[in-house]
Enzyme design. Structure first.
Site, mmCIF file in Angstrom:
data_model
loop_
_atom_site.group_PDB
_atom_site.id
_atom_site.type_symbol
_atom_site.label_atom_id
_atom_site.label_comp_id
_atom_site.label_asym_id
_atom_site.label_seq_id
_atom_site.Cartn_x
_atom_site.Cartn_y
_atom_site.Cartn_z
ATOM 1 N N ARG A 123 4.758 -11.413 9.174
ATOM 2 C CA ARG A 123 5.089 -11.084 7.775
ATOM 3 C C ARG A 123 6.383 -11.813 7.461
ATOM 4 O O ARG A 123 7.399 -11.608 8.121
ATOM 5 C CB ARG A 123 5.258 -9.576 7.578
ATOM 6 N N HIS A 150 -1.557 -11.975 0.573
ATOM 7 C CA HIS A 150 -1.616 -10.762 1.407
ATOM 8 C C HIS A 150 -3.100 -10.498 1.740
ATOM 9 O O HIS A 150 -3.706 -9.562 1.226
ATOM 10 C CB HIS A 150 -1.009 -9.591 0.629
ATOM 11 N N GLN A 153 -4.612 -7.001 2.945
ATOM 12 C CA GLN A 153 -4.665 -5.991 1.884
ATOM 13 C C GLN A 153 -5.932 -6.138 1.045
ATOM 14 O O GLN A 153 -6.644 -5.171 0.785
ATOM 15 C CB GLN A 153 -3.420 -6.129 0.987
ATOM 16 N N ASP A 245 0.380 -3.328 -8.583
ATOM 17 C CA ASP A 245 1.316 -3.508 -7.472
ATOM 18 C C ASP A 245 2.726 -3.501 -8.068
ATOM 19 O O ASP A 245 2.885 -3.613 -9.295
ATOM 20 C CB ASP A 245 1.016 -4.849 -6.765
ATOM 21 N N CYS A 285 -1.800 -1.168 -3.751
ATOM 22 C CA CYS A 285 -1.645 -1.522 -2.330
ATOM 23 C C CYS A 285 -0.578 -0.671 -1.648
ATOM 24 O O CYS A 285 -0.590 -0.540 -0.431
ATOM 25 C CB CYS A 285 -1.320 -3.009 -2.191
ATOM 26 N N ARG A 313 -7.011 0.097 5.543
ATOM 27 C CA ARG A 313 -6.294 -1.006 6.207
ATOM 28 C C ARG A 313 -6.583 -0.956 7.714
ATOM 29 O O ARG A 313 -6.818 -1.971 8.352
ATOM 30 C CB ARG A 313 -4.778 -0.892 5.964
HETATM 31 N N1 NVA Z 1 3.861 -7.576 -3.716
HETATM 32 C C1 NVA Z 1 4.463 -6.660 -2.769
HETATM 33 C C2 NVA Z 1 3.421 -6.137 -1.836
HETATM 34 C C3 NVA Z 1 3.923 -5.107 -0.852
HETATM 35 C C4 NVA Z 1 2.845 -4.641 0.081
HETATM 36 C C5 NVA Z 1 5.574 -7.373 -2.019
HETATM 37 O O1 NVA Z 1 5.388 -8.527 -1.636
HETATM 38 O O2 NVA Z 1 6.630 -6.764 -1.821
HETATM 39 N N1 CP Z 2 0.471 -2.508 1.429
HETATM 40 C C1 CP Z 2 1.290 -2.890 2.414
HETATM 41 O O1 CP Z 2 1.189 -4.011 2.947
HETATM 42 O O2 CP Z 2 2.186 -1.944 2.800
HETATM 43 P P1 CP Z 2 3.438 -2.174 3.756
HETATM 44 O O3 CP Z 2 4.408 -3.079 3.040
HETATM 45 O O4 CP Z 2 3.986 -0.794 3.958
HETATM 46 O O5 CP Z 2 2.974 -2.786 5.036
#
Ligand code: NVA
Ligand code: CP
Length: 328
Positions: A123, A150, A153, A245, A285, A313
């Protein structure tokens, strides 16, 4: 080098797996449509078996390294638990504790990881980092979120919709909010799976135009209708799924105030739910910010499926792990 399917629409839809090759999941289209359908079947079976107390050793002796440069609740826990439930082991690696943080290159780190691990999950911010990792290593790489995509997700989301509705045929999803990594992945996932998708964002906050164009090209082969717009009331007509989101993704905190103003009328709330189909499903999400991108009434109301979505998930990622790590 770990291989991805590439971006030719027909190859993506039909698949082109070479037996014995190393596969990675950097974007949802790294799996073909039929492979994703297989993932849904495996996830359904694993979910039922888990509920019935059936345990597995399908990934016994296998290890997954998980590098996080950003925070996570769901992704970390679901992958860690998923590996454990399949008999394998996950190693959580926070970037601040790795030599990467002190300048060791992604390429050198990748080469070392392939000597210890069976797969790597990352990540991070810049999508090119997961691409470089996949290029430099001989083991599967899983994108656990970048600024651009992502994929895990969206696979869980599509699985949830199929599980609840019985089929993805004729389903219209409306994404309302920021044209971010989740919106980009929705565009590719919907186009690939033949799901109709409308992405509604404020002017200037749309999804990546190259990804919109790629999704529309793919949709011309799969029959999906992919649309973008700026008017929430118009966009939600006929929606079977309303999705949102956060307005402020990780790494964008400096823009929080300006974004909250720009997005103020783009909240997924009860008024929008009333304009959609009567049994519309509300999805997010997570993490959610009640009173910002979603109202408390929509998040906690009868149309919301967000907790089932979060649970899924785990099940879909177990299916992904089996596919990439070679378990049966
Ligand atoms: N768009 C959000 C998704 C978090 C799961 C981010 O990148 O922070
Ligand atoms: N939806 C998602 O990826 O959650 P986290 O950021 O908690 O992993």
């Amino acid at each position: 080098m770990a291989r991805c399917l590439g971006s030719e629409p027909l190859a993506l839809i039909e698949g082109s797996t070479i037996p014995g090759e190393t596969r990675s999941l950097l974007r949802v289209t790294d799996f073909s449509r039929s492979e994703i359908e297989e993932l849904f079947d495996v996830a359904t079976r694993l979910k039922k078996e888990r509920a019935n107390g059936v345990s597995h050793r399908l990934l016994e002796g296998k290890t997954l390294g998980m590098i996080f440069r950003k925070s996570s609740t769901r992704t970390r826990i679901s992958f860690e638990v998923g590996m454990f439930q399949l008999g394998g082991m996950a190693v959580f690696l926070q970037d601040k504790n790795l030599q990467m943080k002190r300048g060791e290159s992604v390429a050198d780190t990748a080469k070392v990881f392939s000597r210890y691990l069976d797969a790597i999950l990352l990540r991070t911010y810049d999508h090119s980092e997961v691409e470089e990792l996949a290029k430099e290593t001989s083991i599967p790489v899983i994108n656990a979120l970048t600024d651009k995509y992502h994929p895990c997700q969206i696979l869980a989301d599509l699985f949830t919709i199929k599980e609840k509705k019985g089929s993805l045929d004729g389903v219209k999803v409306v994404y309302i909010g920021d044209g971010n990594n989740v919106a980009n992945s929705w565009l590719l996932g919907a186009a690939l799976m033949g799901v109709n998708l409308t992405v509604i964002t404020p002017e200037g906050y749309g999804a990546d135009p190259e990804i919109v164009a790629e999704a529309k090209l793919m949709a011309s082969k799969t029959g999906a209708v992919i649309e973008t717009g700026t008017d929430p009331a118009l966009g939600v007509q006929g929606a079977h799924v309303l999705y949102t989101d956060t307005w402020v993704s990780m790494g964008m905190d400096a823009e929080a105030d300006i974004r909250k103003k720009a997005f103020a009328v783009y909240q997924l709330d009860e008024a929008l739910i009333k304009l959609a189909e009567p049994d519309v499903m509300v999805m997010h999400c997570l993490p959610a910010h009640r009173g910002e991108e979603i109202s408390a009434g929509a998040m906690d109301g009868p149309n919301s499926v967000v907790w089932d979505e979060a649970e899924n998930r785990l099940h879909i990622q177990k299916a992904i792990l089996l596919k990439l790590l070679g378990g049966k």
